[in-house]
Design a protein around this motif. Structure first.
Motif, short mmCIF file in Angstrom:
data_model
loop_
_atom_site.label_atom_id
_atom_site.label_comp_id
_atom_site.label_asym_id
_atom_site.label_seq_id
_atom_site.Cartn_x
_atom_site.Cartn_y
_atom_site.Cartn_z
N CYS A 194 0.83 -1.21 0.00
CA CYS A 194 0.00 0.00 0.00
C CYS A 194 0.86 1.26 0.00
O CYS A 194 0.56 2.23 -0.70
N ALA B 276 -1.72 4.49 3.31
CA ALA B 276 -1.31 3.09 3.26
C ALA B 276 -1.82 2.35 4.49
O ALA B 276 -2.31 1.21 4.39
N ILE C 271 -5.62 1.83 4.05
CA ILE C 271 -5.94 0.84 3.02
C ILE C 271 -5.52 -0.56 3.47
O ILE C 271 -6.22 -1.54 3.19
N ALA D 66 -5.07 -5.70 -1.74
CA ALA D 66 -4.43 -4.42 -1.38
C ALA D 66 -4.18 -3.57 -2.63
O ALA D 66 -4.50 -2.38 -2.64
N THR E 53 -7.93 -3.68 3.62
CA THR E 53 -7.58 -4.93 2.95
C THR E 53 -7.94 -6.12 3.83
O THR E 53 -8.56 -7.09 3.36
N CYS F 205 -5.78 0.06 -3.53
CA CYS F 205 -4.92 1.23 -3.79
C CYS F 205 -5.27 1.85 -5.14
O CYS F 205 -5.34 3.08 -5.26
#
Length: 173
Positions: free
Chosen positions: A25, A35, A38, A66, A42, A70
């Motif tokens: 990420c 990141a 996310i 992931a 995930t 993104c």
């Protein structure tokens, strides 16, 4: 799969792959906090779709989730800086971290840890435990004997302070 089984499976996946998912990420978004968010999404998504997972390669499956998240994020943000091939690249069966990725992630984490330690008294240690130690607010509250609401407030404020000092340029330097 029973609910307890899937919760145990989620914990096992997170323990095994949280650094890998975070670094995927981070590489794709170039932003530490995005990141982090996310990576969490995930694992939530993986948990929700565990029954559809064929059990083939957990690592490749999580990297695919992931990278798709993104890419969705980058599209929504209308940042067209992601080359089209990046999604395909990440769908390679053995999406594994090479020495360069491990080094880059470690470097980023050291920079963020340095910024955590520069925070004012009362924030530095909580930020370090939360961002670097992957501890939950509850775990930090238990360990430090600070009420959970106070810990949550300090995490929130630390994140806001870090957003001002941790820049994308620092992370990609």
């Amino acid at each position: 799969m029973g609910n307890t089984d899937s919760k145990d499976k989620l914990i096992q996946l997170m323990n095994s792959y949280k650094n890998l998912v975070f670094s995927v990420c981070l590489k794709l978004t170039g932003d530490y906090f995005t990141a982090e968010d996310i990576a969490q999404e995930t694992f939530i998504s993986a948990y929700e779709h565990l029954d559809e997972f064929d059990g083939a390669s957990e690592k490749a499956w999580l990297c695919r989730i992931a990278s798709n998240k993104c890419i969705d994020y980058l599209k929504a943000a209308e940042r067209r800086t992601v080359p089209a091939s990046i999604g395909e690249e990440l769908q390679l069966e053995d999406a594994r971290e090479g020495p360069l990725e491990v080094f880059a992630t470690r470097d980023v984490l050291e920079k963020v840890e340095g910024k955590c330690l520069e925070l004012p008294e009362g924030y530095a240690e909580i930020a370090r435990m939360y961002f670097m130690g992957s501890m939950t607010a509850r775990e930090i509250a238990d360990k430090t004997d600070i009420p959970i609401k106070t810990v949550q407030t300090k995490i929130y404020r630390a994140r806001e302070m870090l957003k001002k000092t941790v820049r994308k340029e620092d992370l990609l330097a």
